[in-house]
Design a protein around this motif. Structure first.
Motif, PDB file in Angstrom:
ATOM      1  N   ALA A   1      93.202  -4.219  24.528  1.00  0.00           N
ATOM      2  CA  ALA A   1      92.963  -3.202  25.461  1.00  0.00           C
ATOM      3  C   ALA A   1      94.251  -3.034  26.355  1.00  0.00           C
ATOM      4  O   ALA A   1      94.684  -2.039  26.804  1.00  0.00           O
ATOM      5  CB  ALA A   1      91.736  -3.596  26.410  1.00  0.00           C
ATOM      6  N   ASP A   2      94.798  -3.903  26.954  1.00  0.00           N
ATOM      7  CA  ASP A   2      95.891  -4.016  27.629  1.00  0.00           C
ATOM      8  C   ASP A   2      97.156  -3.348  26.990  1.00  0.00           C
ATOM      9  O   ASP A   2      97.781  -2.408  27.549  1.00  0.00           O
ATOM     10  CB  ASP A   2      96.515  -5.503  28.256  1.00  0.00           C
ATOM     11  CG  ASP A   2      95.418  -5.984  29.140  1.00  0.00           C
ATOM     12  OD1 ASP A   2      94.477  -5.285  29.928  1.00  0.00           O
ATOM     13  OD2 ASP A   2      95.430  -7.160  29.113  1.00  0.00           O
ATOM     14  N   LEU A   3      97.309  -3.898  25.831  1.00  0.00           N
ATOM     15  CA  LEU A   3      98.434  -3.096  24.915  1.00  0.00           C
ATOM     16  C   LEU A   3      98.009  -1.747  24.699  1.00  0.00           C
ATOM     17  O   LEU A   3      98.929  -0.835  24.695  1.00  0.00           O
ATOM     18  CB  LEU A   3      98.352  -3.983  23.614  1.00  0.00           C
ATOM     19  CG  LEU A   3      99.196  -5.456  23.654  1.00  0.00           C
ATOM     20  CD1 LEU A   3      98.758  -6.156  22.320  1.00  0.00           C
ATOM     21  CD2 LEU A   3     100.509  -5.188  23.946  1.00  0.00           C
ATOM     22  N   GLN A   4      96.766  -1.395  24.441  1.00  0.00           N
ATOM     23  CA  GLN A   4      96.591   0.062  23.937  1.00  0.00           C
ATOM     24  C   GLN A   4      96.633   0.935  25.314  1.00  0.00           C
ATOM     25  O   GLN A   4      97.067   2.131  25.349  1.00  0.00           O
ATOM     26  CB  GLN A   4      95.199   0.200  23.294  1.00  0.00           C
ATOM     27  CG  GLN A   4      95.250  -0.276  21.639  1.00  0.00           C
ATOM     28  CD  GLN A   4      93.994   0.001  21.100  1.00  0.00           C
ATOM     29  OE1 GLN A   4      93.131   0.661  21.631  1.00  0.00           O
ATOM     30  NE2 GLN A   4      94.179  -0.191  19.909  1.00  0.00           N
ATOM     31  N   GLY A   5      96.425   0.351  26.340  1.00  0.00           N
ATOM     32  CA  GLY A   5      96.720   1.046  27.607  1.00  0.00           C
ATOM     33  C   GLY A   5      97.993   1.291  27.878  1.00  0.00           C
ATOM     34  O   GLY A   5      98.215   2.615  28.383  1.00  0.00           O
ATOM     35  N   LYS A   6      99.267   0.377  27.428  1.00  0.00           N
ATOM     36  CA  LYS A   6     100.373   0.730  27.877  1.00  0.00           C
ATOM     37  C   LYS A   6     100.931   1.754  26.844  1.00  0.00           C
ATOM     38  O   LYS A   6     101.678   2.584  27.146  1.00  0.00           O
ATOM     39  CB  LYS A   6     101.286  -0.557  27.540  1.00  0.00           C
ATOM     40  CG  LYS A   6     100.835  -1.649  28.493  1.00  0.00           C
ATOM     41  CD  LYS A   6     101.669  -2.968  28.333  1.00  0.00           C
ATOM     42  CE  LYS A   6     101.432  -4.097  29.271  1.00  0.00           C
ATOM     43  NZ  LYS A   6     102.166  -5.535  28.830  1.00  0.00           N
ATOM     44  N   VAL A   7     100.255   1.908  25.841  1.00  0.00           N
ATOM     45  CA  VAL A   7     100.744   2.929  24.536  1.00  0.00           C
ATOM     46  C   VAL A   7     100.141   4.079  25.347  1.00  0.00           C
ATOM     47  O   VAL A   7     101.041   5.026  25.037  1.00  0.00           O
ATOM     48  CB  VAL A   7      99.871   2.519  23.458  1.00  0.00           C
ATOM     49  CG1 VAL A   7     100.024   3.698  22.533  1.00  0.00           C
ATOM     50  CG2 VAL A   7     100.300   1.463  22.458  1.00  0.00           C
ATOM     51  N   GLN A   8      99.143   4.306  25.795  1.00  0.00           N
ATOM     52  CA  GLN A   8      98.590   5.585  26.408  1.00  0.00           C
ATOM     53  C   GLN A   8      99.407   6.027  27.476  1.00  0.00           C
ATOM     54  O   GLN A   8      99.776   7.246  27.659  1.00  0.00           O
ATOM     55  CB  GLN A   8      96.970   5.543  27.036  1.00  0.00           C
ATOM     56  CG  GLN A   8      96.141   5.276  25.827  1.00  0.00           C
ATOM     57  CD  GLN A   8      96.230   6.211  24.627  1.00  0.00           C
ATOM     58  OE1 GLN A   8      96.348   7.394  25.144  1.00  0.00           O
ATOM     59  NE2 GLN A   8      96.038   5.904  23.656  1.00  0.00           N
ATOM     60  N   GLU A   9     100.086   5.214  28.493  1.00  0.00           N
ATOM     61  CA  GLU A   9     100.956   5.391  29.415  1.00  0.00           C
ATOM     62  C   GLU A   9     101.897   5.900  28.988  1.00  0.00           C
ATOM     63  O   GLU A   9     102.682   6.797  29.491  1.00  0.00           O
ATOM     64  CB  GLU A   9     101.189   4.068  30.436  1.00  0.00           C
ATOM     65  CG  GLU A   9      99.657   3.637  31.225  1.00  0.00           C
ATOM     66  CD  GLU A   9     100.033   2.251  31.883  1.00  0.00           C
ATOM     67  OE1 GLU A   9     101.055   2.037  31.969  1.00  0.00           O
ATOM     68  OE2 GLU A   9      99.056   2.000  32.457  1.00  0.00           O
TER      69      GLU A   9
ATOM     70  N   ALA B   1     105.558   2.716  18.792  1.00  0.00           N
ATOM     71  CA  ALA B   1     105.204   1.869  17.501  1.00  0.00           C
ATOM     72  C   ALA B   1     105.102   0.512  17.570  1.00  0.00           C
ATOM     73  O   ALA B   1     104.239  -0.417  16.845  1.00  0.00           O
ATOM     74  CB  ALA B   1     106.383   2.127  16.522  1.00  0.00           C
ATOM     75  N   LYS B   2     106.042  -0.277  18.355  1.00  0.00           N
ATOM     76  CA  LYS B   2     106.168  -1.692  18.489  1.00  0.00           C
ATOM     77  C   LYS B   2     104.601  -2.174  19.207  1.00  0.00           C
ATOM     78  O   LYS B   2     104.104  -3.161  18.765  1.00  0.00           O
ATOM     79  CB  LYS B   2     107.450  -2.044  19.370  1.00  0.00           C
ATOM     80  CG  LYS B   2     108.655  -2.177  18.558  1.00  0.00           C
ATOM     81  CD  LYS B   2     109.660  -2.424  19.280  1.00  0.00           C
ATOM     82  CE  LYS B   2     111.242  -2.189  18.828  1.00  0.00           C
ATOM     83  NZ  LYS B   2     112.438  -2.712  19.642  1.00  0.00           N
ATOM     84  N   LEU B   3     104.243  -1.474  20.189  1.00  0.00           N
ATOM     85  CA  LEU B   3     102.989  -2.007  20.773  1.00  0.00           C
ATOM     86  C   LEU B   3     102.036  -1.791  20.081  1.00  0.00           C
ATOM     87  O   LEU B   3     100.992  -2.570  20.084  1.00  0.00           O
ATOM     88  CB  LEU B   3     102.974  -1.089  22.324  1.00  0.00           C
ATOM     89  CG  LEU B   3     103.835  -1.375  23.529  1.00  0.00           C
ATOM     90  CD1 LEU B   3     103.765  -0.487  24.437  1.00  0.00           C
ATOM     91  CD2 LEU B   3     103.508  -2.676  23.879  1.00  0.00           C
ATOM     92  N   GLU B   4     101.934  -0.626  19.227  1.00  0.00           N
ATOM     93  CA  GLU B   4     100.839  -0.355  18.289  1.00  0.00           C
ATOM     94  C   GLU B   4     100.801  -1.292  17.079  1.00  0.00           C
ATOM     95  O   GLU B   4      99.714  -1.907  16.996  1.00  0.00           O
ATOM     96  CB  GLU B   4     101.001   1.022  17.570  1.00  0.00           C
ATOM     97  CG  GLU B   4     100.537   2.256  18.484  1.00  0.00           C
ATOM     98  CD  GLU B   4     100.779   3.410  17.972  1.00  0.00           C
ATOM     99  OE1 GLU B   4     101.579   3.606  17.079  1.00  0.00           O
ATOM    100  OE2 GLU B   4     100.188   4.406  18.500  1.00  0.00           O
ATOM    101  N   VAL B   5     101.902  -2.085  16.758  1.00  0.00           N
ATOM    102  CA  VAL B   5     101.975  -2.966  15.746  1.00  0.00           C
ATOM    103  C   VAL B   5     101.460  -4.387  16.609  1.00  0.00           C
ATOM    104  O   VAL B   5     100.537  -4.939  15.836  1.00  0.00           O
ATOM    105  CB  VAL B   5     103.342  -3.230  15.190  1.00  0.00           C
ATOM    106  CG1 VAL B   5     103.324  -4.388  14.273  1.00  0.00           C
ATOM    107  CG2 VAL B   5     103.646  -2.132  14.335  1.00  0.00           C
ATOM    108  N   LYS B   6     101.730  -4.384  17.428  1.00  0.00           N
ATOM    109  CA  LYS B   6     101.533  -5.789  18.372  1.00  0.00           C
ATOM    110  C   LYS B   6      99.899  -5.658  18.614  1.00  0.00           C
ATOM    111  O   LYS B   6      99.430  -6.668  18.464  1.00  0.00           O
ATOM    112  CB  LYS B   6     102.307  -5.733  19.547  1.00  0.00           C
ATOM    113  CG  LYS B   6     102.174  -7.086  20.447  1.00  0.00           C
ATOM    114  CD  LYS B   6     103.068  -7.234  21.448  1.00  0.00           C
ATOM    115  CE  LYS B   6     102.996  -8.517  22.184  1.00  0.00           C
ATOM    116  NZ  LYS B   6     103.906  -8.415  23.434  1.00  0.00           N
ATOM    117  N   ALA B   7      99.478  -4.403  19.126  1.00  0.00           N
ATOM    118  CA  ALA B   7      97.876  -4.348  19.177  1.00  0.00           C
ATOM    119  C   ALA B   7      97.379  -4.509  18.138  1.00  0.00           C
ATOM    120  O   ALA B   7      96.219  -5.075  18.208  1.00  0.00           O
ATOM    121  CB  ALA B   7      97.511  -3.054  19.943  1.00  0.00           C
ATOM    122  N   GLY B   8      97.474  -3.928  16.934  1.00  0.00           N
ATOM    123  CA  GLY B   8      96.822  -4.216  15.723  1.00  0.00           C
ATOM    124  C   GLY B   8      97.091  -5.796  15.274  1.00  0.00           C
ATOM    125  O   GLY B   8      95.879  -6.340  14.516  1.00  0.00           O
TER     126      GLY B   8
END
Length: 317
Positions: free
Chosen positions: A12-20, A38-45
């Motif tokens: 949730a934290d990582l996807q929140g940063k992506v949305q920001e 892209a890096k954050l999405e890979v990390k969240a996945g």
């Protein structure tokens, strides 16, 4: 907005940063952030994959109860064409916790039934959170009797915390209705397939889950009592539900190992609620394969196979 479970907080934290970052990019208040997103999405996945690779039984219980998890109406809409629901038990009234009727499953005429929990406050109250009263189980018996009369296979989609425990249900013979429904499922002369798509709780689930083939989604649960109920009885402490979930062996993986169920249906990464269409399609494929195994079998063979299946449970562990 997506609902995150407590143990999914890192995702949730990582996807929140992506949305920001996406919001800043849309406003033009940031330099190119495509690579960072892209890096954050890979990390969240990867975080999601790591979490779901080692879920505890209690965490699986939470996933099975997720409010966004697809319910009976979602499966019926995607898998069953020409679905015609029937109402009432011809004895007392209608119970909307169990929905049932007839339709076509991939071109094959079938009877289909299952518990519906509802998706919002209004529908949850209307469907009583998937907890059926006696008239719901008597409706299920009515559907099974019609299916046998017309030689139709029966598909049951199970998702309930248990049968409704209210006084009115007990007055109208809840235990007897569950027993009659279980008896009808055991005695069917046509093949039946049940799938635990969320919670399979107690006799409320067994009443329609007793089938030639019992399947479970990867993160569903199936138990004689809820973890909270077991903790209250065993330790007089409902807060020990996590301990109860672990000790009761309620996960699909445990039940497959004990030969209580026949197959585990894989869910998309992160649970069926993240990709409901993919989960429903996988369930449809598993049901089709299960029904295909009974092509050409006689009524006696179908009954004998079902009888032997349930008599064998617990003989070898």
């Amino acid at each position: 907005m997506r609902t995150f479970l407590e143990f999914e907080k890192p995702v949730a934290d990582l996807q929140g940063k992506v949305q920001e970052l996406r919001a800043l990019a849309e406003k033009g208040d940031a330099v190119a952030v495509g690579d960072e997103i892209a890096k954050l999405e890979v990390k969240a996945g990867q975080a999601l994959a790591d979490i779901y690779a080692k879920l505890t039984p209690w965490q699986k219980t939470q996933v099975a109860r997720h409010p966004d998890r697809p319910h009976f109406v979602d499966y019926a809409k995607r898998l069953i064409t020409d679905f015609t629901p029937l109402a009432g038990d011809r004895k007392f009234g209608e119970d909307q916790a169990i929905l049932a009727g007839f339709g076509r499953f991939r071109g094959r005429p079938v009877a289909v039934m299952g518990q519906e929990k509802g998706h919002d406050t209004e529908s949850r109250l209307r469907h009583n959170f998937g907890m059926a009263r006696p008239e719901g189980y008597r409706k299920a018996v009515r559907i099974m009797e019609l299916a046998e009369r017309f030689s139709l296979p029966v598909i049951a989609l199970v998702d309930t915390a248990g049968a409704y425990p209210g006084i009115d249900a007990e007055e109208r013979g809840q235990a007897e209705a569950i027993a009659r429904s279980t008896e009808a499922a055991l005695g069917l002369g046509t093949p039946n397939v049940s799938v635990i798509i969320g919670e399979g709780g107690s006799g409320g689930a067994i009443a329609i889950a007793t089938a030639n083939r019992v399947l479970m989604l990867e993160h569903s649960i199936y138990s004689v009592i809820s973890p909270e109920g077991a903790a209250s009885i065993l330790w007089r402490d409902g807060s020990r539900a996590q301990d109860a979930a672990t000790n009761m062996k309620i996960t699909a993986q445990d039940l497959f190992r004990f030969n209580v169920i026949d197959e585990i249906i894989p869910e998309p990464m992160g649970g069926a609620h993240r990709e409901p269409d993919a989960a429903i399609d996988a369930t449809g494929q598993a049901i089709e394969q299960a029904l295909a195994a009974f092509e050409g079998q006689s009524e006696a063979d179908i009954k004998r196979q079902r009888r032997e299946k349930f008599l064998a449970i617990g003989r070898t562990l």
